[in-house]
Design a protein around this motif. Structure first.
Motif, PDB file in Angstrom:
ATOM      1  N   GLY A 107     -30.724  19.691  38.586  1.00 40.35           N
ATOM      2  CA  GLY A 107     -30.173  19.257  37.299  1.00 40.35           C
ATOM      3  C   GLY A 107     -31.102  19.463  36.123  1.00 40.35           C
ATOM      4  O   GLY A 107     -31.265  18.565  35.288  1.00 40.35           O
ATOM      5  N   THR A 108     -31.710  20.620  36.027  1.00 36.89           N
ATOM      6  CA  THR A 108     -32.690  20.846  34.961  1.00 36.89           C
ATOM      7  C   THR A 108     -32.261  21.911  33.949  1.00 36.89           C
ATOM      8  O   THR A 108     -33.051  22.262  33.083  1.00 36.89           O
ATOM      9  N   GLU A 154     -32.070  25.231  39.711  1.00 32.61           N
ATOM     10  CA  GLU A 154     -31.940  24.442  38.481  1.00 32.61           C
ATOM     11  C   GLU A 154     -30.660  23.612  38.531  1.00 32.61           C
ATOM     12  O   GLU A 154     -30.618  22.497  38.027  1.00 32.61           O
ATOM     13  N   HIS A 169     -32.352  20.705  30.300  1.00 27.92           N
ATOM     14  CA  HIS A 169     -33.758  20.480  29.956  1.00 27.92           C
ATOM     15  C   HIS A 169     -34.414  21.801  29.587  1.00 27.92           C
ATOM     16  O   HIS A 169     -35.076  21.925  28.550  1.00 27.92           O
TER      17      HIS A 169
END
Lengths: 457, 345
Positions: free
Chosen positions: A117-118, A113, A121
């Motif tokens: 880059g989540t 992640e 989110h």
């Protein structure tokens, strides 16, 4: 100052303590999402393919060769029974495959992640650190479980297809029937789930604490490697048993009679303790992480301190506990234990040899086998590992009322496993082939593996 | 007090402070964002924009101050209400999943009772229906941005928080996104938009907040910011460049920018003049009287960008950055010091 679980509204909402937040997302849905992500990754699909096909093919292929991997535990029996193959794979898996699997799955489940880059989110969608952690941990364990199941079942199928369910020669030379061997093989694979879980938890911790750093991914591999190196060192037995990787070895005890359950249970218990503690630490590091700062991927002195120091404490406490509870000291390898083990194994294998050679059956009671072993030709302490053990085995020759002797050179490793190499007389423990059922197999008394129970008693 | 203040407020923050270690990311700021408006958030790097967006999205809470979002107070024991969506630092998408899978799994993470848009509908809105079954790994930055917007639209948000949504968008994609955002605002949603693209903000936003080193240096309507009175550089193209230069030189309040600050390149027909709006008006009038046709009169830097640079104390660019849309001299405006500053401290 960084955001903590106490001041992260997302976490509170997920915890169900919020007053105005929406209802938390069920963990099952997050788990489904995590599994979808796992199975959509090519490396996980590749691992699944390798684990479900590789061992079976490898066992089958090795079995077709004339030379067997006799330096691997049970490798020398691969032509004798299909149950040896899965145990060879198990030994290899404990050394390489399982650490690799845990690295690639648990070691990456949080770091991925960071890499793509989540995090934000996911947090905005789920609004619960706790549920995200639970789903990720369970998803990675599910994938690891699937991979371990693949390794086990594939190797079993490969072995059975190659040799069928023949009796397996245990580590003390006694014969396990096909069904008994099947049960013990499955139990051995089940037991290594514990150290695998411990490594997976270390992987979770590394993945959380080290973020994008490749060290997070490598941590389980390095931990496994470190534990293997430690097992090769002449450590006190209490330290050896307190390492979570010991259960990768202690399943050997299932194949002795009576089964050496003490080290196995301690190894499994220690592994599960590590799994719980490392997972809890990973959780604490995760919920304390600040996700508003993109440059902060969680890797930091505080995260490392929170992760490493408590585990060092667990190790120290476990060493003390094992030492007190088992009264185990020194290497655990004593002259008396080596003599007893070699004599037992020889007696069992002598019976097996006689049966293969179609000689009249004998019993251990008739043989009255004893072994006299010394280390370094009797010089120095008569204990500990080394390849300088030498044993003289004596037994009553049935029907002749006389005593015979055979000599073995022993290479005893620090974890209690040994290989006995026949040193004469050639008629007893030399290399020759025995034709059984149309198949030629080496004299079982020529070389054999054994195991010394490291615990007192 | 104008009518704007009477409109419902979607976000109201008072004295918000957020500290990371030794760094004060937000320093007692006050913000108000009107419901149904597109609110721009600008500031230099490190100004605190991302931190503020993080607070709005519920990724963190303020250390001090009060924050009310969609009528609900947000704080240590008060999670943000439903109806907030968006992204910071780029849309979070999973490259191994398709566009449809990304949205479907995200939709599945929503509570059953939350209003949700259809996945197909969201893809249609951002113009990605044809790429719905392609893996995101192969998407361009612009497509990812649009898919990120689609993900945010899934929840039918009442507060949509977007960080640089125009990054990587081609003109058609940008138009698509702008249309979606305008429609959302028209339907009553509040859109908070952080961007370094001043043209985007001018085109979309009715309100703007400028942050600098964790403080608010301006917050209010965009036209209020642009109305301010300060010197601006203009590109001037005329039918007779020599005559235009002479007229400009003789017009009070107008100076000709020479050297490296003037318009670069081979286009010698263009001169750059620096003046306030009133002086520009006078310059145009004089050129008309002198029979010199004005073919182009464009601010070198947009009024918003000029205000931004002035308020955040960054040096002005030495050359035209990007020609803003040509504006009529009669309607072009300039400003000096802001009249509506809400510096928090």
């Amino acid at each position: 100052m960084t955001a903590t679980v106490a001041d992260a509204p997302a976490a509170r909402a997920g915890a169900g303590t919020g007053t105005a937040g929406r209802r938390p997302v069920p963990v099952a849905r997050i788990l489904r999402f995590e599994l979808l992500k796992q199975f959509s990754a090519w490396r996980v699909r590749l691992l699944i393919g390798l684990c479900w096909l590789g061992p079976g093919l490898m066992v089958f292929a090795i079995d077709q060769q004339s030379t067997l991997p006799s330096d691997t535990l049970f490798g020398r029996w691969m032509h004798a029974t299909g149950w040896a193959g899965p145990l060879v794979v198990l030994g290899f898996a404990g050394t390489w495959a399982l650490p690799l699997v845990t690295s690639m799955v648990a070691g990456d489940v949080f770091a991925s992640e960071d890499r793509i880059g989540t995090w934000r989110h996911l947090l905005i969608a789920v609004r619960s650190h706790r549920r995200i952690f639970a789903a990720k941990a369970v998803a990675s364990l599910a994938v690891i479980g699937l991979l371990v199941a693949g390794l086990a079942l594939s190797s079993i199928v490969g072995g059975l297809l190659a040799e069928g369910s023949q009796p397996l020669v245990g580590l003390d030379g006694h014969l396990l029937s096909g069904p008994d061997a099947a049960g013990d093989v499955l139990l051995a694979w089940l037991c290594v789930l514990a150290p695998t879980l411990a490594l997976a938890a270390v992987g979770l911790l590394g993945s959380v604490a080290l973020g994008r750093s490749p060290m997070g991914l490598l941590l389980p591999m390095l931990a496994a490697l470190g534990m293997q190196v430690a097992q090769m060192l002449p450590l006190p037995v209490a330290v050896r048993l307190a390492l979570p990787g010991y259960a990768f070895i202690s399943w050997n005890g299932l194949f002795a009679a009576p089964q050496q359950l003490g080290p196995l249970l301690i190894g499994v218990g220690v592994s599960l303790l590590w799994a719980v503690v490392a997972t809890a630490l990973a959780y604490l590091v995760f919920v304390r992480r600040d996700f508003t700062n993109l440059n902060n991927d969680g890797a930091g002195r505080r995260a490392l301190t929170l992760g490493v120091l408590p585990l060092a404490g667990v190790l120290a406490a476990t060493v003390g506990l094992v030492a007190v509870a088992t009264d185990a000291g020194g290497s655990g390898i004593t002259q008396a234990k080596v003599q007893r083990s070699v004599a037992t194994a020889f007696a069992h294998l002598y019976r097996y040899q006689q049966a293969q050679m179609r000689q009249p059956p004998v019993t251990e009671a008739q043989l009255q086998t004893v072994a006299a072993c010394d280390k370094s030709e009797g010089l120095g302490a008569q204990q500990g590992s080394g390849n300088d053990w030498r044993c003289t085995v004596s037994w009553n020759v049935p029907g002749y009322n006389s005593t015979a002797q055979a000599i073995y050179q022993l290479n005893v490793t620090a974890n209690g496993r040994y290989t006995a190499d026949g040193d004469g007389p050639v008629q007893v423990n030399g290399y020759f082939l025995i034709l059984t059922g149309g198949k030629a197999s080496p004299n079982p008394l020529w070389q054999f593996d054994g195991n010394v129970d490291l615990l007192p008693g | 007090m104008d009518g704007r203040m009477e409109a419902p407020v979607a976000v109201r923050g008072r004295g918000i402070t957020k500290v990371f270690g030794d760094v004060v990311a937000l320093d007692h700021i006050d913000v108000s964002m009107t419901q149904g408006q597109i609110h721009g958030l600008v500031g230099p790097n490190g100004a605190g924009k991302t931190t503020l967006l993080g607070l709005l999205l519920g990724l963190a809470v303020a250390d001090e101050g009060s924050l009310e979002i969609l009528g609900a107070p947000v704080g240590r024991a008060l999670p943000p209400p439903d109806g907030i969506s968006g992204f910071v630092d780029g849309p979070g998408l999973y490259p191994t999943l398709t566009a449809r899978q990304n949205l479907a799994t995200l939709a599945a993470l929503r509570p059953d009772d939350a209003p949700a848009a259809n996945v197909e509908e969201a893809l249609e809105q951002v113009g990605l229906i044809d790429a719905a079954d392609a893996k995101v790994r192969g998407f361009s930055l612009g497509m990812r941005q649009r898919l990120g917007l689609a993900a945010a639209l899934l929840t039918r948000p009442r507060l949509l928080v977007l960080d640089e949504p125009s990054n990587g968008l081609d003109p058609a994609g940008k138009k698509h996104v702008h249309r979606v955002l305008r429609r959302m605002a028209a339907e009553g949603a509040t859109v908070v938009l952080s961007s370094h693209r001043m043209d985007d903000l001018e085109a979309l936003c009715s309100e703007i907040t400028i942050l600098s080193t964790g403080r608010v240096v301006f917050s209010g309507p965009v036209n209020k910011l642009s109305d301010e009175n300060r010197d601006l550089d203009y590109r001037l193209r005329a039918s007779d460049p020599s005559a235009a230069r002479a007229v400009a030189a003789g017009t009070p309040g107008v100076s000709i920018v020479e050297g490296h600050e003037a318009a670069p390149g081979p286009d010698t027909d263009v001169i750059v003049v620096r003046a306030r709006v009133a002086a520009v008006d006078e310059l145009v009038a004089r050129m008309v009287r002198e029979d010199v046709a004005v073919r182009e009169l464009t601010p070198v830097v947009s009024p918003l960008e000029a205000a931004f640079l002035a308020l955040t104390e960054q040096p002005a660019p030495t050359a035209p950055i990007s020609p803003a849309a040509p504006i009529s001299p009669a309607t072009s405006t300039a400003s000096t010091a802001p009249t509506e500053q809400e510096a928090a401290r």
